[in-house]
Each structure stands twice: as C-alpha cells, then as structure tokens.
Design a protein around this motif. Structure first.
Motif, PDB file in Angstrom:
ATOM      1  N   ASP A  82       1.174  -1.342   0.547  1.00 32.32           N
ATOM      2  CA  ASP A  82      -0.121   0.223  -0.369  1.00 32.32           C
ATOM      3  C   ASP A  82       0.738   0.916   0.145  1.00 32.32           C
ATOM      4  O   ASP A  82       0.430   2.241  -0.463  1.00 32.32           O
ATOM      5  CB  ASP A  82      -0.746   0.068   1.067  1.00 32.32           C
ATOM      6  N   THR A 128       3.234  -8.926  -6.396  1.00 30.43           N
ATOM      7  CA  THR A 128       2.561  -9.894  -6.075  1.00 30.43           C
ATOM      8  C   THR A 128       2.689 -10.573  -4.207  1.00 30.43           C
ATOM      9  O   THR A 128       3.547 -10.624  -4.626  1.00 30.43           O
ATOM     10  CB  THR A 128       2.431 -10.443  -7.179  1.00 30.43           C
ATOM     11  N   GLU A 183     -10.137   2.439  -4.473  1.00 32.28           N
ATOM     12  CA  GLU A 183      -9.465   2.530  -4.469  1.00 32.28           C
ATOM     13  C   GLU A 183      -8.673   1.105  -4.073  1.00 32.28           C
ATOM     14  O   GLU A 183      -8.993   0.356  -3.686  1.00 32.28           O
ATOM     15  CB  GLU A 183      -8.156   3.711  -4.243  1.00 32.28           C
ATOM     16  N   THR A 206      -6.243   0.146  -2.543  1.00 33.21           N
ATOM     17  CA  THR A 206      -5.342   0.065  -1.101  1.00 33.21           C
ATOM     18  C   THR A 206      -6.456  -0.790   0.082  1.00 33.21           C
ATOM     19  O   THR A 206      -7.664  -1.124  -0.263  1.00 33.21           O
ATOM     20  CB  THR A 206      -5.673   1.775  -0.994  1.00 33.21           C
ATOM     21  N   PRO A 254      -7.677  -2.009  -9.522  1.00 35.21           N
ATOM     22  CA  PRO A 254      -7.257  -1.014 -10.079  1.00 35.21           C
ATOM     23  C   PRO A 254      -8.364  -1.753 -11.618  1.00 35.21           C
ATOM     24  O   PRO A 254      -7.306  -2.722 -12.085  1.00 35.21           O
ATOM     25  CB  PRO A 254      -5.898  -0.952 -10.687  1.00 35.21           C
ATOM     26  N   ALA A 255      -8.223  -0.448 -12.004  1.00 40.96           N
ATOM     27  CA  ALA A 255      -8.874  -0.393 -13.976  1.00 40.96           C
ATOM     28  C   ALA A 255      -7.640  -1.060 -14.359  1.00 40.96           C
ATOM     29  O   ALA A 255      -6.087  -0.694 -14.068  1.00 40.96           O
ATOM     30  CB  ALA A 255      -8.795   1.004 -14.468  1.00 40.96           C
ATOM     31  N   THR A 297      -3.994  -1.287 -16.580  1.00 39.19           N
ATOM     32  CA  THR A 297      -3.252  -0.470 -17.822  1.00 39.19           C
ATOM     33  C   THR A 297      -1.646  -1.669 -17.707  1.00 39.19           C
ATOM     34  O   THR A 297      -1.952  -2.375 -17.575  1.00 39.19           O
ATOM     35  CB  THR A 297      -3.567   0.945 -17.289  1.00 39.19           C
ATOM     36  N   HIS A 345       0.675  -0.222 -17.546  1.00 34.69           N
ATOM     37  CA  HIS A 345       2.077  -0.293 -17.130  1.00 34.69           C
ATOM     38  C   HIS A 345       1.893  -1.502 -15.448  1.00 34.69           C
ATOM     39  O   HIS A 345       2.631  -2.475 -14.995  1.00 34.69           O
ATOM     40  CB  HIS A 345       2.244   0.482 -16.025  1.00 34.69           C
ATOM     41  N   GLN A 346       0.253  -1.912 -15.323  1.00 36.86           N
ATOM     42  CA  GLN A 346       0.667  -2.276 -13.842  1.00 36.86           C
ATOM     43  C   GLN A 346       0.384  -3.988 -13.941  1.00 36.86           C
ATOM     44  O   GLN A 346      -1.136  -4.561 -12.782  1.00 36.86           O
ATOM     45  CB  GLN A 346      -0.708  -1.985 -13.175  1.00 36.86           C
ATOM     46  N   ALA A 358       0.882  -6.681 -14.226  1.00 34.18           N
ATOM     47  CA  ALA A 358       2.189  -7.104 -13.478  1.00 34.18           C
ATOM     48  C   ALA A 358       1.365  -7.883 -12.132  1.00 34.18           C
ATOM     49  O   ALA A 358       0.935  -8.789 -11.597  1.00 34.18           O
ATOM     50  CB  ALA A 358       3.387  -7.497 -13.167  1.00 34.18           C
ATOM     51  N   LYS A 368      -3.017  -9.442  -9.796  1.00 29.79           N
ATOM     52  CA  LYS A 368      -3.612  -9.768  -9.072  1.00 29.79           C
ATOM     53  C   LYS A 368      -3.387 -10.189  -8.122  1.00 29.79           C
ATOM     54  O   LYS A 368      -4.311 -10.402  -7.266  1.00 29.79           O
ATOM     55  CB  LYS A 368      -3.263 -10.993 -10.293  1.00 29.79           C
ATOM     56  N   ASN A 369      -2.100  -9.557  -7.328  1.00 30.24           N
ATOM     57  CA  ASN A 369      -2.238  -9.281  -6.461  1.00 30.24           C
ATOM     58  C   ASN A 369      -2.865  -8.651  -5.652  1.00 30.24           C
ATOM     59  O   ASN A 369      -3.868  -8.863  -4.656  1.00 30.24           O
ATOM     60  CB  ASN A 369      -0.831  -9.112  -6.176  1.00 30.24           C
ATOM     61  N   GLY A 403      -6.251 -10.603  -5.317  1.00 34.33           N
ATOM     62  CA  GLY A 403      -6.005 -10.766  -3.936  1.00 34.33           C
ATOM     63  C   GLY A 403      -6.052 -10.979  -2.957  1.00 34.33           C
ATOM     64  O   GLY A 403      -6.544 -12.227  -1.512  1.00 34.33           O
TER      65      GLY A 403
END
Lengths: 510, 536
Positions: free
Chosen positions: A202, A499, B340, B342, B519-520, B522, B524-525, B527, B530-531, B534
């Motif tokens: 975060d 991840t 968001e 977070t 998040p939507a 993009t 960049h992210q 990767a 998924k995390n 999860g």
C-alpha cells in the motif's frame, strides 16, 4: 502507532499534523548509515568571499568535564554477562535480557517465526500467569513487560516504578524461564502478521525500502526474506517452544538500569542467572553477500505522483578498518544540510524534499550502500542522473581540506550525544558485548576519526564507490514518468513483480 | 540487534505522522493514593522543578525559560511560536510551514556574501514574481507568450540573487558546532524550532537563534517552495492514509481552518510568495508570541543576562489577534468513501471542545481507557476477542488542540473484514461508555499511568524543553505541566459518561474509509493486478 508500544513522553506529544524542515525518513536513514551530519561542496568556493563571520568571534569555552558513568559489568562463570547502571534521577527501574538468535536464524520455510514468537511470547504469558492477567496487573502499576524479536536476537524487557520493581522483575523472569505458548495468542499474532503482509504494497516508501534490501542481499537472503501467508500459516505452538528452547541456553546479556541498590540487584541477578548451565554460543554464520545485479529496476504504483528512487549496493561491517574514513565520506556525501547530495538535489535544484544516504556498515555483516531521492514523477530521470553524478563525483572531484574539516567538526562536536545519558552508555556497552567488540570501541573509533585525511577519503572513494556495481530501483507512477527510465541509458528496465502470493482459497478465508 | 521490533512488521502505517497516538498525561489516584504519592504528587514534582527553573519575560514580550539539568555537558532548546498553519491567510494555505523552511536559510549576517546587494536583488525577484503571478492568474486574456517572458525574467532575477547566497550556511554552522536533532516542525497550532548542542555552544546558539528570529532573509524562497511541494507529494499525495486524512478533515470542518490542508492545497502552496511569508513573520514572530525554553547543563543565573541581550533583538509588538472563526455545531452526519486499490481502513471523528475546556482531562481519560495498550477496551474487543481488527484506537485532540477539534477513532481491518464492521464494533464500545460507568479499576489505572508517563518524560532534555515551552504558551505558566495532574485526578466516572453522551452522537460524526477497489487494468500494472485483488 504500534499498539504494543509503551506510552511515554509528555503531553505535548499529542496528535498533530507536523510538517518539518527535514524528512524523518531520510534523517533516520542518515543516522543508520552515517554518524551525524555533514559538509559541503559549494561552500568551499564561496567561503573566502565572505568578510565578516560574527559567529567566529563568539567564545567557545572548554566543555565542562564529563566522565560518563560506565555500567558495572559482571561476567558469570557460565558466560552470562550482567550490566548494572544505577541512575536515581527518577523512581523507575528497567531491564532487559538479550538472547542471541533472530530471524536470520529461522527456517526459511517458516519465515516470520521470530516475529510471531516475539509477539506471542508475552501475550501468552507464563505457566503461572496468563498474558491477559499480566496485562491487567502491569497496567494497574503503569509498568511494562514486553518481548520482541529482531534479525539477530530476541529479548524480554521490563520497566516499572521502583516500588514495584521486585514484583515486575519476578514476573519477567517467570516469563523468561517458564513461558507457556498459547494457541489463541499465536493465532492473534498470525492475524497481525497477515495484516502486515497483505498491506505491504500500500505504501510506496515501504515497498521501496523492502525491495531495495532484496536487491542488495537477494530475495532469499536470511536478512531480507519476507514472511508470507504460506510461511506463517503452518507455524505451531510447538515451533515457538522449540525456538525458545533452542535460544534460551545462549550467552544471555542481562542489563538493568535505574533507581536500585547495586549490591542488592547484583545478588538478585546472580541468584537467578548463576545457576544456569554453561552458555552455548550460536554456531558462526556463513552468509554470502554478492550485492545487487547492476541495472535499473522498476515497480509501478499508479496512485502516486512522486517517485521513490533508491540507488543501492553492498556496504561493509564495522570490523573494516576503513569505517572511520567511510563515516567521514558519508557526511560529505549525504549526511546533512551541507552534504553534496542535499546541496545539489534539494538546495540547488529543488528536486526533492527527502534526499540522503551513504555507505552503510553493520556490526557483524555487510550493511547496505544506499542513496534515496524522492522526486515528482516528471523529474525522476533528472533526479536519478543528478544523484548518480554526485556519486561519480566522489571519485572524480577530489575531497578538499575544507570538506574534511567540516565533516570532522560535525562528527566530533556532536560525538558526546552518543553517551550523554546513562541509558545510552548502557545500550552501547550491551551492543558492543553482543557483537564482541572491545568496551573502549567508541574511544578508539573517535581517535581514528580524528586521524582521517583527505588522502584517506580519496582512496576510500576509489576503493568503495563503483557506480557500475549499483542497482537503481524506482517505485513510481509509470504513466507520469516522462522521460521514461530508458533515458537513464543504463540498459533495459527490469520490472519487479511484487505480487503477494495468496495461499489456496480455504486458507485465505481464515 | 538494533531496534527491538516489538510487534514488528505486522502493521506499520505512514499515518504515524498524521496521528501518532501516545499515551501520556499524568495522574495520581484520587481516593487511593499510592504509597509513594508524596514523591510523585503534582505538588512534590512541582516543588522539585521550581528550584531548577528560571523564567524571564523580556521587554519585547518574549519569554525565556531555563531549566537546569546538569546530567551531561549538553543542552536542548525549543523555540515555540504561537502560530501555525491555522493562521495562514485565506488563499495562502501552507504559509506558516513555508516560513519555517525559510528560517533555515540564514540572516543578514549568515548565508550571504553581501547582504546590501542581495537585498536589492531579492526585491527584484519579488517584483518579477508579482508580474508573472498577475499574468498567470488572469482568467481572461492571459497571453502565453508574455507569460513565458515573465517567467524567464523571474528565473533570471532568481539567478541574480543566487549569486550572493552561501547555501545552507546557517545549518552548517550549527552542525559543525555539534548540533544534533536539528529540525523544526509546523503544526496547525504552532511552529517549533529545536536542536541539542554541547553546553559550551550556548552563546553561539543564542546568537544564531535570536538572529534568525529577528533577521530572517527570504533567500532561495522559490526553490524551497518546490522542495515543500515534494514534501506534500511524499506525505499526502503519494500516501493512502495521508490522502484519506486530508479528505477526512476537510469534510469534518466546514468553517474552521482545521479543515484546511496544513501543508497547503497544491494551487495555493505553489503560489505562496516571499512577500507573504515575510508578512507572516512580521505579524506572528513578535516577542509576545514566542517562548524559548532551554534545558540542560546551564546555570540560569550566569546565562540569563546573555540570553536577554540576544533575544531582546526580536521585535516587540502586540500579541496577534486571535481568529474569529468558531466551527459551527455540526447537525448532519458526514461520510467520505475512497475507493481505490489500497487495503481497507476506517476512521471517524466527533467534534470536541479545545484544551481550555473544563472537560479536557475527561477526554484524556476516555482515550486511555479506550486505547492504551492491551488492556484497552478497543484492543480487547476488536483485536483480541472479535478478531476483526489488527489495531483499533481512539485519540484526541486532532488535528490540533488550541481550538475545538475532534475526538477520533480508527481501526485497521484484518484481511477479509470491512470498514463497516469496524464502524459497528467501535460504536458498540462507544455505547458502553454512554450507558455504563467505567470501572473503578479503569479510572485508577488511567490516573496511575498518566502520572507515571509524565514522570518518565522528565529525564529527557529535548522532551522537557518542548513541554515547558508548550505549557508556558498554552497556559501562560509552565507549572501547568505538573498541575494538570490535579485536573486528571478530578475526573470521575460520571464525567466520562456525561461527556460520552454529549459528544459521541451521530449528528456530530464524520467518518472516512478506504474501500478496496481493484484498479482498472493498464499496461503498467498488469503484473501487480492479480495481487491486489487477491489480498482483499
């Protein structure tokens, strides 16, 4: 805001927003890698031009004589060491038992064990008193007993008003020798740990600090491997007990400070610790430290507008005779306001609020070399280049006598803040004992600092600063970083996958 | 070894800066005095300190406090200005903090090669900035070409002024003379400057500190403004809890400046100019608004004349008028939801009166009983027994204490638990406060711990200088640091129940939460996506 932390301080520490002139984060970093503060590059050119220096006319009389009170050291026949530091200023007694062995010694498959042990040991309580009951009893007396785990040690510590000190000491000893690890409290600790794990991505700064360490030491290193849900899940009460049994016979260091009678305290400590069997030292460690694979690494975080840039490599340990020189070099590089990094990146260019760093040295393993800059996304490449330029400058722009003098003034004139309280003197002696350094380490270290020369600095920079061996880690918002990191011209940009591995669904449910 | 990691990696939030909750306060049990109360009663402690402390109010109104604590040849000081970002004029949020940064840039004697010439150059910088700003702020008819030229002229004026600067000379002198912990902080209520030094540098410090209070020069202002913008990005924009707290306060307060960003809204902070900063200095950095406390190896009788001489150069002037705005009574519950990527978080706050209120100590009692350690109600209920939170606490005052503020509660949900559950569980504990008296043991515990914690802080030069300066400012008398124990002693169970019923009502509540939202995707992210999902 750790709930387990002792409440302390005076009322003014209440909750407020505070904005300060120096980042706490970088200050903390500066302290851990360097000594105090600093020195400057730009100044040397200008100093001569200034005529009046009124401050130089202000008298600086000799310092009042000061002989810091050393604690009494008692080595028992079984190898256990006691330290007594009497201080009657306030009616409190505090103490701790330091136990060698920490998270670097835990089984990789059970990463997080020492964290859980540190939490559950105290909350579980002893065979004669549950942790909950102990909480009640201590709170009533405004006293504390806590346990905790660190990378190379665990400890039980206590603090109370003098009038309660016998009772609190006995409780602490009960906890030390007769713990009763409790399933429910282990689960509670696991919840805390799991919360930390799932939240670890975060905060940008937390990600950057953690991943930078992993680049330096390797992700699987005992110094950096991180607990995962899958490693803490299988840990049992029996594991905690086994860890306790494995470490409690080690070379304990017992320290007590505050308002007590030393003869009585010595007798009491002897009666508890003298009867223990011969202390068994931990087997020596044989870790390998290769340092980072050079290159540019990137972690995307799209909810930030500032990049956290970490330029990292391997540091050294305090047995290295070059450490005093490196310490002076650190001050010139990134210690305080007048350091080269601060002057260039913050003062001159306004590119960052938080900037600093240095060549780190730990007590018994290589520390890390680290430079940190936090700058708005758009200036990421510029700030990184500037920081690299300052680093390269350590070998290409020779150190000056002015810089040396300034750095020495900084370090030596603030040196007494390392031992200006009895508690600091005690903590230092415990640290030296734990890592096997001589008791007069600080004095010899100070003497060595005084002897550092410009030639030493130039030689050390050549020997230790190799920017081609460093890794650059950027955590930031990829969509805003323009120009992109390829503009650094340091080769391909390696994305890092952070991840968080999730165990099978049924386990995650719990 | 190093720092003990008690509790360790589990839960660490950057929100420490926004709401570090420390236990504090002081007390002595009211009915059942402990055995050693004679030594630790308010009066006994005070008596001991009366002998060590000397105060002096100078003709310019500035108050000096010297506390002798010759344990080691060092001293710590705190300069306490009774003004903070709450005093920033409208449209200039972040000004007090910007000035604080300026106070490290030197004086007419420090940090310059030629002050007379520099002064002229700095005036040109202000003129160039004013011209640029005027064009920039035009809603109609802004000329991009002219704007660019004005900006160039502004940069050129800065470069010209820069020629006279010796960067960071003020801090350099301090650090070379052993200054440790050199820093300052700006809160909403106050601004503080502080460091520690070897005792033989006391006179040097007095010269430097009085010089920068009296003779601040607005040099390198505009680069420093960029630095502070970075500070904002670090603490607020790029930090989930920083973002949440800014929105939470902006929602809770409709009129009072406690609702305004302390570091400054980006549009305002980025346009603060040096003229405004110096106007703030002129108004608020007058003797009557300043307390300077020194604690350590100092002999008051010896050093007071020297301190007087230096600090007398701070301009006098009337105490600035206090603000007229009083936060109106809240009559509708308010809620902020941030969706968001977070992990979830919950905070709520209720308006409460300022530290001047007769019930100030009652809030301390509520905080202690609800939040202090593993015996606290919120820990036992949400963390230990219901197992829904990793942390849960109530705290106050927030975000300041000088004006009516908030009593806030927050909780950090365990994986799989929601802000809604935190809210319900916190309300259940609040209801208990309202309907049932706290126990005798809880009340006694609060008073004992508060007193012990006050005592614990007394062996620390830095903390003590800070507390003495603050109490002198807030109460007009440092003795209140100890005499507050009597107010704490006087808190009753009925007080706690009464105050809880008055304050903790839905119409007085503002809450803010983070709800996790994937998040939507993009480029960049891909990767990390998924995390995030999860971990929910």
């Amino acid at each position: 805001m750790n709930i387990r932390e002792q409440g302390s301080g005076i009322r003014d520490q209440k909750n407020r927003f505070r904005w300060s002139v120096v980042s706490d984060r970088v200050r903390a970093l500066g302290r851990s890698v360097a000594l105090a503060a600093v020195c400057g590059l730009v100044l040397s050119a200008c100093a001569a031009a200034q005529e009046a220096k009124p401050w130089e006319k202000i008298p600086v009389p000799p310092l009042h004589a000061f002989h810091p009170q050393q604690p009494q050291r008692i080595e028992l026949k079984n190898g256990i060491v006691l330290f007594l530091q009497v201080d009657h200023e306030l009616p409190f007694v505090s103490g701790s038992v330091l136990i060698p062995g920490g998270s670097r010694d835990e089984d990789a498959a059970k990463a997080g064990l020492v964290d859980l042990y540190g939490m559950a040991w105290r909350t579980s309580g002893s065979t004669t008193m549950s942790g909950d009951k102990m909480d009640d009893l201590l709170a009533e007396k405004a006293a504390h007993i806590e346990t905790g785990g660190d990378v190379d040690s665990t400890a039980v510590s206590w603090n109370s008003l003098s009038k309660d000190s016998d009772q609190v000491f006995n409780l602490a000893m009960d906890l030390l020798f007769h713990p009763k690890f409790d399933e429910a409290k282990l689960n509670l600790a696991k919840q805390q740990e799991a919360t930390g794990i799932v939240r670890r991505n975060d905060d940008e700064g937390e990600i950057a600090g953690r991943e930078a360490r992993k680049l330096i030491y390797g992700a699987d290193s005992p110094y950096t491997r991180q607990p995962e849900l899958s490693t803490i899940g299988p840990i049992t009460v029996a594991d905690l007990q086994a860890w306790h049994d494995r470490t409690i016979g080690g070379k304990l260091i017992v320290s007590v400070s505050g308002d007590f009678d030393p003869a009585t305290m010595e007798a009491k400590l002897r009666s508890v610790f003298e009867k223990l069997p011969m202390a068994k030292p931990l087997p020596p460690r044989h870790d390998t430290f290769n340092g980072p694979t050079p290159g540019v690494y990137f972690i995307n975080k799209d909810d930030v507008n500032q990049s956290n840039i970490q330029i990292v490599g391997l540091g050294t340990d305090r047995h290295n005779p070059d450490v005093p020189t490196l310490s002076v070099m650190n001050d010139v590089l990134g210690g305080g306001f007048a350091s080269r990094l601060f002057q260039r990146i913050r003062t001159q260019l306004g590119l960052a609020y938080a900037v600093g760093g240095g060549y780190g040295f730990s007590w018994d393993h290589p520390g890390s070399f680290r430079v940190v800059v936090m700058t708005k996304s758009a200036s990421t490449v510029d700030a990184t280049k500037q920081a690299m330029d300052v680093l390269n400058g350590l070998t290409t722009t020779p150190f000056t006598e002015t810089e040396l003098k300034r750095a020495k003034d900084n370090i030596l004139n603030s040196f007494l803040f390392r031992y200006d309280t009895k508690d600091k003197v005690l903590a230092e002696r415990v640290r030296l004992e734990f890592y096997g350094y001589p008791a007069d380490y600080l004095e010899t270290y100070k003497a060595a600092l005084e002897k550092v020369t410009v030639a030493d600095l130039n030689a050390a920079a050549k020997k230790y600063i190799h920017t081609n061996k460093l890794a650059v880690l950027v955590v930031g918002n990829g969509s805003e970083i323009k120009p992109g990191l390829d503009a650094l011209n340091m080769g391909a940009v390696h994305p890092i996958d952070i991840t968080i591995p999730m165990p099978k669904h049924e386990e995650a449910e719990k | 070894m190093g720092m003990m990691r008690v509790g360790s990696r589990a839960v660490k939030f950057a929100l420490v800066l926004a709401m570090s909750v420390s236990a504090m306060q002081a007390a002595s049990a009211q009915k059942t005095q402990p055995a050693d109360s004679s030594a630790t009663s308010a009066e006994a402690m005070l008596q001991k300190f009366e002998k060590k402390i000397t105060t002096k109010v100078l003709p310019n109104g500035l108050t000096l406090i010297v506390c002798e604590r010759p344990e080691a040849p060092v001293f710590s000081y705190t300069t306490f200005i009774d003004a903070g970002d709450v005093n920033d004029p409208s449209g200039e949020s972040g000004l007090a903090h910007m000035f604080e940064h300026l106070a490290f840039k030197g004086t007419k004697d420090i940090g310059t090669k030629d002050y007379a010439a520099e002064k002229v150059a700095l005036a040109k910088v202000e003129a160039a900035n004013a011209a640029y700003e005027a064009e920039y702020l035009k809603q109609v008819g802004r000329d991009p070409k002219k704007l660019e030229e004005l900006h160039k002229a502004f940069l050129a004026a800065q470069a010209e002024a820069q020629k006279y600067v010796i960067p960071n000379q003020f801090t350099d002198i301090a650090e070379r003379n052993g200054a440790t912990g050199l820093n300052a902080s700006t809160g909403l209520d106050e601004t503080m400057y502080f460091w520690s030094m070897p005792e033989n540098r006391l006179q040097l410090w007095a010269w430097m500190e009085s010089d920068r209070l009296a003779n601040t020069v607005p040099r390198e202002f505009y680069k420093e403004r960029d630095v502070v913008m970075e500070e904002r990005r670090m603490r607020t924009d790029s930090n989930p809890i920083g973002r949440l707290v800014e929105q939470f306060l902006a929602t809770a307060f409709v009129a009072h400046n406690y609702g305004r960003s302390g570091v400054g809204w980006p549009s305002e902070l980025s346009q603060i100019n040096a003229t405004e900063a110096m106007a703030f200095h002129k108004k608020y950095y007058v003797g009557s608004n300043i307390v300077v406390a020194v604690v350590g190896d100092v002999d008051a009788a010896k050093v007071m004349p020297m301190l007087e001489r230096y600090f007398s150069q701070v301009p006098g002037g009337p105490k600035p008028e206090d603000m007229t705005t009083v936060e109106p009574k809240q009559f509708a519950e308010k809620k902020v939801i941030i969706r968001e990527a977070t992990q979830p978080f919950y905070i709520e706050g209720y308006h409460r009166p300022s530290y001047h209120d007769k019930d100030d100590a009652v809030f301390d009692a509520i905080q202690d009983i609800m939040s202090n350690g593993r015996v606290s109600r919120l820990y036992r209920s949400l963390v230990r027994d219901q197992k829904i939170a990793a942390e849960a606490q109530g705290f106050s005052p927030f975000p300041g204490d000088k004006y009516p503020n908030l009593f806030a509660f927050y909780a950090v949900p365990l994986p799989g638990h929601t802000p809604e559950e935190m809210r319900a569980a916190i309300h259940k504990e609040i209801d208990k406060l309202k309907t049932t008296d706290v126990t005798d043991e809880e009340l006694a515990m609060f008073k004992t711990r508060a007193r012990a914690d006050l005592l614990r802080g007394l062996a620390d030069n830095e903390g003590l200088s800070n507390a003495l300066a603050m109490y002198q400012t807030r109460y007009g008398d440092w003795r209140q640091l100890f005499l507050q124990l009597n107010r704490i002693d006087a808190v009753t169970k009925a007080d706690i129940r009464r105050v809880a019923n008055e304050i903790f009502v839905p119409s007085n509540r503002t809450s803010a939460e983070i709800d996790f939202a994937a998040p939507a995707a993009t480029a960049h992210q891909a990767a990390s996506q998924k995390n995030d999902g999860g971990a929910e």
